[in-house]
Scaffold this motif. Structure first.
Motif, mmCIF file in Angstrom:
data_model
loop_
_atom_site.group_PDB
_atom_site.id
_atom_site.type_symbol
_atom_site.label_atom_id
_atom_site.label_comp_id
_atom_site.label_asym_id
_atom_site.label_seq_id
_atom_site.Cartn_x
_atom_site.Cartn_y
_atom_site.Cartn_z
ATOM 1 N N LEU A 100 13.684 -42.336 -35.990
ATOM 2 C CA LEU A 100 12.831 -41.862 -37.091
ATOM 3 C C LEU A 100 11.447 -41.516 -36.574
ATOM 4 C CD1 LEU A 100 13.767 -44.613 -39.677
ATOM 5 C CD2 LEU A 100 14.393 -42.196 -39.826
ATOM 6 N N ASP A 101 10.776 -40.616 -37.284
ATOM 7 C CA ASP A 101 9.390 -40.283 -36.948
ATOM 8 C C ASP A 101 8.410 -41.133 -37.741
ATOM 9 O OD1 ASP A 101 9.713 -37.947 -35.095
ATOM 10 O OD2 ASP A 101 10.840 -37.199 -36.820
ATOM 11 N N TYR A 102 8.703 -41.354 -39.023
ATOM 12 C CA TYR A 102 7.781 -42.064 -39.901
ATOM 13 C C TYR A 102 8.553 -42.978 -40.849
ATOM 14 C CZ TYR A 102 4.635 -38.425 -38.308
ATOM 15 O OH TYR A 102 3.908 -37.579 -37.521
ATOM 16 N N VAL A 103 7.901 -44.075 -41.249
ATOM 17 C CA VAL A 103 8.438 -44.956 -42.282
ATOM 18 C C VAL A 103 7.376 -45.115 -43.356
ATOM 19 C CG1 VAL A 103 9.233 -47.286 -42.855
ATOM 20 C CG2 VAL A 103 9.920 -46.236 -40.688
ATOM 21 N N VAL B 193 8.607 -45.500 -34.124
ATOM 22 C CA VAL B 193 8.052 -44.462 -35.002
ATOM 23 C C VAL B 193 6.645 -44.050 -34.576
ATOM 24 C CG1 VAL B 193 9.448 -45.090 -37.010
ATOM 25 C CG2 VAL B 193 7.181 -46.124 -36.711
ATOM 26 N N LYS B 194 6.269 -42.850 -34.990
ATOM 27 C CA LYS B 194 4.905 -42.370 -34.754
ATOM 28 C C LYS B 194 3.927 -43.104 -35.649
ATOM 29 C CE LYS B 194 6.540 -37.909 -33.326
ATOM 30 N NZ LYS B 194 7.037 -36.655 -33.791
ATOM 31 N N GLN C 116 6.697 -30.928 -40.560
ATOM 32 C CA GLN C 116 7.876 -30.078 -40.704
ATOM 33 C C GLN C 116 9.009 -30.562 -39.815
ATOM 34 O OE1 GLN C 116 7.653 -27.880 -43.110
ATOM 35 N NE2 GLN C 116 9.750 -27.220 -42.917
ATOM 36 N N GLY C 117 10.172 -30.730 -40.395
ATOM 37 C CA GLY C 117 11.355 -31.094 -39.648
ATOM 38 C C GLY C 117 11.409 -32.553 -39.233
ATOM 39 N N HIS D 16 12.090 -30.442 -47.568
ATOM 40 C CA HIS D 16 11.420 -29.941 -46.366
ATOM 41 C C HIS D 16 11.678 -30.781 -45.124
ATOM 42 C CE1 HIS D 16 9.220 -27.447 -49.187
ATOM 43 N NE2 HIS D 16 9.007 -28.542 -49.888
ATOM 44 N N LYS D 17 12.188 -31.987 -45.296
ATOM 45 C CA LYS D 17 12.360 -32.911 -44.195
ATOM 46 C C LYS D 17 13.676 -33.649 -44.317
ATOM 47 C CE LYS D 17 7.536 -33.143 -44.375
ATOM 48 N NZ LYS D 17 7.715 -31.719 -44.510
#
Length: 169
Positions: A72-75, A107-108, A6-7, A30-31
């Protein structure tokens, strides 16, 4: 939708493709979704923007990736080039994934989507990760299998060398 995501800020490459487009459509409400592609057709870019994504126009083979956010969090890398020109396709698919991973090294997680085309032909039998590599799409797409194998190699190297949490699917 999974609360853990989320977010989150997610970059999806190849957003006009048959796999990536539904991901953009499902996640954008949602994102915060960024969608990176060459966007050679204005209507493709407009349709991805209409889904709620922020579009970034860039060619992974040659363009600057400065427009890609640094936080960014994810790619989700689903981009693929199948032009038939080995030099360009290897630059876009293999070198491009390395350049993208370095730009997004904080990124995570980085998810690189590959293909069973990297394996030696075995009909419809499931393949294991240690199955022999092969060029089984050569008749249809001369550069596809080899560019995918090269991209996986670059993704593995970049992940290990720079400590980027990466999965190759």
């Amino acid at each position: 939708m999974n609360d853990a995501l989320q977010g989150k800020r997610i970059l999806i490459t190849g957003p006009t493709g048959q796999v990536a487009r539904p991901l953009v459509a499902a996640l954008a409400p949602h994102k915060e979704i960024y969608a990176l592609a060459r966007f050679s057709k204005a209507e493709d870019k407009a349709s991805i923007e209409a889904l709620g994504a922020h579009c970034i126009t860039a060619d992974l083979a040659s363009d600057s990736l400065d427009a890609v956010p640094g936080d960014l969090d994810y790619v989700l890398n689903l981009a693929v080039v199948k032009s038939g020109d080995f030099e360009y396709d290897l630059r876009a698919n293999a070198e491009g994934v390395g350049r993208l991973m370095l730009r997004c090294r904080g990124v995570k997680a980085f998810l690189h989507f590959s293909s069973t085309a990297v394996y030696e032909y075995a009909g419809h039998e499931p393949r294991r990760e240690d199955a022999p590599l092969g060029d089984n799409h050569r008749a249809m797409f001369p550069t596809y299998s080899i560019a995918k194998i090269a991209a996986e190699t670059v993704a593995r190297f970049t992940a290990h060398e720079f400590g980027i949490p990466t999965t190759i699917a």
